[in-house]
Scaffold this motif. Structure first.
Motif, short mmCIF file in Angstrom:
data_model
loop_
_atom_site.label_atom_id
_atom_site.label_comp_id
_atom_site.label_asym_id
_atom_site.label_seq_id
_atom_site.Cartn_x
_atom_site.Cartn_y
_atom_site.Cartn_z
N VAL A 38 -13.58 11.82 -6.24
CA VAL A 38 -12.97 10.58 -6.04
C VAL A 38 -12.43 10.39 -7.51
CG1 VAL A 38 -12.28 7.96 -5.24
CG2 VAL A 38 -13.83 9.73 -3.96
N PRO A 39 -10.94 10.68 -7.78
CA PRO A 39 -10.35 11.54 -7.27
C PRO A 39 -10.96 12.99 -7.45
CG PRO A 39 -9.48 11.05 -9.29
CD PRO A 39 -10.70 10.31 -9.23
N SER A 40 -10.21 13.99 -6.52
CA SER A 40 -10.56 15.42 -6.45
C SER A 40 -10.75 15.75 -7.95
CB SER A 40 -9.74 16.35 -5.65
OG SER A 40 -8.73 16.38 -6.19
N GLY A 283 -10.77 4.69 -9.35
CA GLY A 283 -10.94 5.88 -8.82
C GLY A 283 -9.64 6.62 -8.35
N ASN A 284 -8.69 5.67 -8.95
CA ASN A 284 -7.26 6.33 -8.41
C ASN A 284 -6.64 6.65 -9.82
OD1 ASN A 284 -6.14 3.70 -9.29
ND2 ASN A 284 -5.00 3.51 -7.71
N GLU A 291 -5.28 8.50 -2.33
CA GLU A 291 -6.39 8.90 -1.53
C GLU A 291 -7.24 9.81 -2.28
OE1 GLU A 291 -5.21 10.52 2.38
OE2 GLU A 291 -3.39 9.09 2.51
N ALA A 292 -7.82 11.00 -1.79
CA ALA A 292 -8.85 11.64 -2.83
C ALA A 292 -7.99 12.93 -3.64
CB ALA A 292 -9.70 12.17 -1.94
N CYS A 787 -16.36 3.49 -2.15
CA CYS A 787 -16.47 4.81 -1.57
C CYS A 787 -17.64 4.94 -0.67
CB CYS A 787 -16.38 5.68 -2.78
SG CYS A 787 -14.69 5.74 -3.57
N PRO A 805 -12.90 8.33 -0.27
CA PRO A 805 -12.32 6.79 -0.84
C PRO A 805 -12.04 5.93 0.22
CG PRO A 805 -10.87 8.61 -0.83
CD PRO A 805 -12.16 9.15 -0.23
#
Length: 866
Positions: A38-40, A283-284, A291-292, A787, A805
């Motif tokens: 998160v993120p990938s 996390g974004n 999203e992820a 998360c 997430p």
């Protein structure tokens, strides 16, 4: 008499004036990574994130973003340095460090610094990527005038306490780890008093290894203050030291490509690193990731920026160093024979003039590709940039002029210049026709309408950007409102329709159901129910997408709170605009990625002499050479993928790190017009081709829609076996069939076990439809969604930990995909979870920032990867 149109402005790209190697420093992030996944890793690597600033391990400032948990996956995704905000071990802002006196507070902090460094020392080689930031904005926190400061005396007035604390902390870190790098002073601006700090640090031998400060100002201040600092270094006889502007840009700028390119240009010209500021959720990637595994328009801007190679060149803007005007950044790679430009910041028309176009590099004719990177909202995902034009232009007296019209102020644009004149076939635009219609211009029928705004603007940068700064409310529980858009389209066809909208996830009317449902009709017919996007605050924009059939001419498109056939709205939403787009038949089905514009490695080169190739050239890969494509997929599942090549070369094809076949040989032969079914994840996919023969000539990569050839099975969670507190519940109305499994976690006794099937043994994609609305109490303006994770064991093997997430509500479902190895026939998947301890394995977070539970599970879909 009509007023004469203003002449287009001119952005000049001087290809003859080299300004240094491409640096790529603007792609940094503050609190942009939550944890592994998160993120990938695709999203992180494809954004070319160079530096991350984040909290100390086990800090309580915010959920997630723990330095030692993000370090390894970040480095593995191509990252350079993690800047550890040691002060973010504490709650609050100003930091709430314990102790009755300054001496007691500093003693507590010193003990925590020691523990943090000792933990880093156990990391092996990864510790070389750590940079310690002892104090953050000391003038407003620990050495300011507030109640949580050392002694309520600002260091800018009397620096003795701060200087001593800096010296002691610096020496402690270096004593524990002589090779450690330390950054500071990390002030909120480049104060004049920084001179005194540098003089003290130089005299005492405690000079930072990296100089940091924040620029929550404007791009022109980046240029001005970096130059000011460099002059200060020369005066003091220090450096030059690396610089990281580790907080930059405001809400109004973030997510908007046309705004962010102005910051990128200033940062790249200054050759420093910089991290986007953290105003919202972590996390974004600071409103870049959705999203992820999805990117919005800002993500694609940084993806284009990160693929610059060679040296930057001088760019002269029509209004140099003035924000909210047309600005740009450019690089020339002589070996690749390409120049790349990113520009934006103003609407209307502009001339992009390339000067000193070297005929030995480009010849007498150039090929020009023009792409648009549109704004798609803070939480709205985006497909790859739109191809606007593909043309060839003559070089006249060493110059090429590209006339741009109908520029959109919120968009950024990319121009790629390469040699032409070899008969390249011009590719058509990605979209044949498109138009936006603002909600405030639409008619409103019924009660409850509200015109909201203004939102963000140059004079109010703390608020969010939107299409115009205004939006319309009224579609809510109990309303009879109808928002009616008058549209006119050029011809019959199937049109893509996007509704840019927002529901605040914690608003009273939204808490009950989650996504606000509204009803769409065209000319009073063909009803559809749409669920509008949720966001972490009001005026945080995403988009809901559908398709409508329209005949040429005028139509009325309505969004209503009631529909006689479908029901009534529950929730509360605001609408920014709707977009209509008509994609021509030849571009609807297939996305094209030319190899000469891919990211090349391992000695791969570009050849512009191959007639008949797509675009101006091809990529020639020697054995071990690579071409990497960043590919968008609209949804998780099968897609057709083709690698068009010239000649008989061979290579390996990997998608998201998974080897899925052979290019040009074996029993998976990929040649011109051969479409192979492969699994793509929704959002960003990394597709790499590695040559296994002495020469592999790649023309392009193509992706298209599914043909239903990959074996796929879907398994509702309600059909699994639940134990303990895990249970099937009907409380989630937007789950498939209205049922899902909740309560997984708080220990292995509370579990879900599913039996899934696979036609053949091997690698498969596991796509989980889930929801996660957990949110921790926040101490200030950042919402703190949490998360959740699940430990997923396949056939009794060691579990794989997967991070999920936020979906902003437990009745709002997203999908997340990851690969697993399955046996032929039946397989068991066991889902468990528990609260994770701190790094020491014993202590626990006391503020609800680490969940004990897995997300709500709706269903699991199993698809063979290839």
């Amino acid at each position: 008499m009509a007023a004469a149109a203003s002449p287009p402005e001119t952005l000049t790209i001087d290809l003859g004036t080299d300004t240094g190697p491409f640096h790529g420093g603007a792609s940094g992030t503050l609190y942009g990574l939550y944890g592994d996944g998160v993120p990938s890793r695709n999203v992180v690597e494809g954004m070319y994130v160079r530096t991350v600033s984040t909290k100390a391990q086990d800090g309580t400032q915010h959920p997630g973003a723990d330095a030692l948990e993000i370090l390894e996956p970040f480095v593995e995704a191509g990252g350079k340095d993690v800047y550890v905000y040691l002060t973010d071990i504490y709650r609050g802002f100003p930091y709430e460090w314990p102790g009755a006196t300054g001496t007691e507070r500093l003693a507590d902090f010193t003990a925590r610094v020691r523990r943090q460094v000792e933990q880093v020392l156990a990391l092996g080689a990864y510790r070389s990527h750590v940079v310690y930031v002892p104090f953050n904005e000391p003038e407003g926190n620990m050495f300011g005038t507030g109640e949580w400061s050392y002694d309520q005396v600002s260091w800018r007035t009397d620096p003795r306490r701060y200087f001593t604390a800096w010296q002691d902390t610096y020496r402690l870190i270096k004593e524990l780890d002589p090779g450690a790098r330390i950054a500071g002073p990390n002030t909120c601006v480049l104060y004049d008093e920084v001179r005194g700090f540098l003089e003290f640090a130089e005299a005492e031998g405690v000079l930072p290894d990296v100089i940091t400060w924040h620029e929550l100002s404007s791009p022109d201040e980046i240029r001005t203050n970096v130059a000011k600092y460099r002059a200060l270094e020369r005066e003091l006889g220090i450096g030059p030291l690396p610089v990281n502007i580790n907080e930059y840009a405001h809400n109004y700028h973030l997510s908007v490509p046309g705004q962010m390119i102005q910051w990128i240009a200033a940062i790249e010209e200054s050759k420093v690193d910089a991290d986007m500021a953290y105003w919202n959720i972590d996390g974004n990637l600071n409103d870049s990731a959705v999203e992820a595994n999805k990117g919005n328009g800002q993500w694609w801007l940084f993806n284009a920026y990160g693929q610059f190679t060679g040296n930057t060149v001088r760019v002269t803007a029509p209004h140099p160093n003035v924000q909210y005007t047309l600005q740009g950044v450019a690089a020339l790679d002589r070996a690749k024979r390409q120049a790349r430009v990113l520009l934006g910041g103003a609407g209307g028309s502009a001339d992009v003039v390339f000067e000193h176009v070297d005929p030995e590099v480009f010849g007498t004719t150039v090929h020009v590709r023009l792409l648009e990177i549109p704004w798609t909202g803070q939480v709205g995902s985006s497909a790859q940039p739109l191809r606007l034009a593909d043309r060839e232009l003559p070089v006249l007296d060493g110059e090429v002029t590209l006339r741009l019209t109908d520029l959109e102020e919120m968009s950024a644009y990319q121009v790629i210049l390469s040699p032409g004149g070899k008969g390249a076939v011009a590719l058509p635009p990605s979209v044949g026709w498109r138009r936006a219609y603002q909600a405030e211009d639409a008619a409103y029928i019924g009660g409850g309408r509200s015109l909201n705004g203004p939102e963000g603007s140059p004079s109010n940068v703390d608020k969010f950007a939107g299409s115009t700064g205004y939006h319309v409310g009224g579609l809510r529980t109990g309303s009879d409102g109808v928002l009616a858009f008058s549209v006119e389209v050029p011809r019959d066809g199937t049109y893509d329709l996007s509704v840019f909208a927002n529901s605040y996830n914690l608003a009273d009317a939204v808490r009950e159901q989650g996504p606000t449902n509204v009803f769409l009709r065209v000319d009073g017919r063909h009803p559809q129910e749409l669920r509008l996007p949720l966001g972490y605050k009001w005026a945080v924009w995403g988009h809901t997408d559908t398709r409508v059939e329209l005949t040429a001419g005028a139509h009325t498109i309505t969004l209503a709170a009631k529909d006689p056939d479908l029901g009534a709205t529950r929730g509360d939403a605001v609408v920014d605009r709707i977009d209509l787009a008509l994609r021509d038949d030849h571009v609807t089905a297939t996305a094209l990625y030319d190899a000469e514009f891919a990211a090349l490695g391992g000695g791969a080169r570009v050849d512009y002499g191959r007639r008949g190739a797509s675009g101006p050239g091809v990529a020639v890969l020697p054995r071990g050479g690579t071409a990497t494509f960043w590919v968008h997929a609209a949804e998780d599942g099968e897609a057709t993928v083709a690698v068009d090549r010239i000649g008989s070369g061979e290579g390996e094809l990997t998608i998201n790190g998974e080897n899925v076949g052979i290019v040009g040989g074996g029993d998976m032969r990929i040649v011109e017009r051969s479409d192979i079914p492969l699994f793509l994840a929704s959002g960003i996919n990394k597709i790499t081709i590695t040559a296994t023969s002495d020469e592999l000539i790649l023309d392009r990569l193509r992706t298209g829609p599914s043909r239903g050839l990959l074996p796929t099975s879907t398994h509702p969670a309600e059909e699994g076996i639940t134990t303990g507190s895990a249970r099937v519940t009907g409380a989630h109305t937007f789950a498939t069939g209205g049922k899902a499994v909740d309560g997984i976690g708080a220990g292995p006794a509370n579990a879900l076990t599913l039996t899934v099937t696979a036609e053949r043994a091997g690698r498969h994609a596991l796509t989980i439809r889930y929801s996660n609305g957990e949110q921790a109490p926040a101490t200030h303006y950042n919402p703190d969604p949490v998360c959740r994770h699940a430990d997923i064991a396949v056939n009794g093997a060691a579990p794989q930990r997967v991070l999920f997430p936020t979906t902003f509500h437990f009745n709002n479902f997203h999908e997340l995909t990851f690969p697993v190895t399955l046996d032929q026939g039946t397989n068991t998947l066991a889902f468990t979870a528990d609260e994770l301890p701190d790094h020491d394995g014993h202590s626990r977070n006391q503020y609800g920032q680490r969940s004990a539970y897995a997300p709500v599970i709706d269903r699991v879909t199993v698809t063979r990867l290839a």
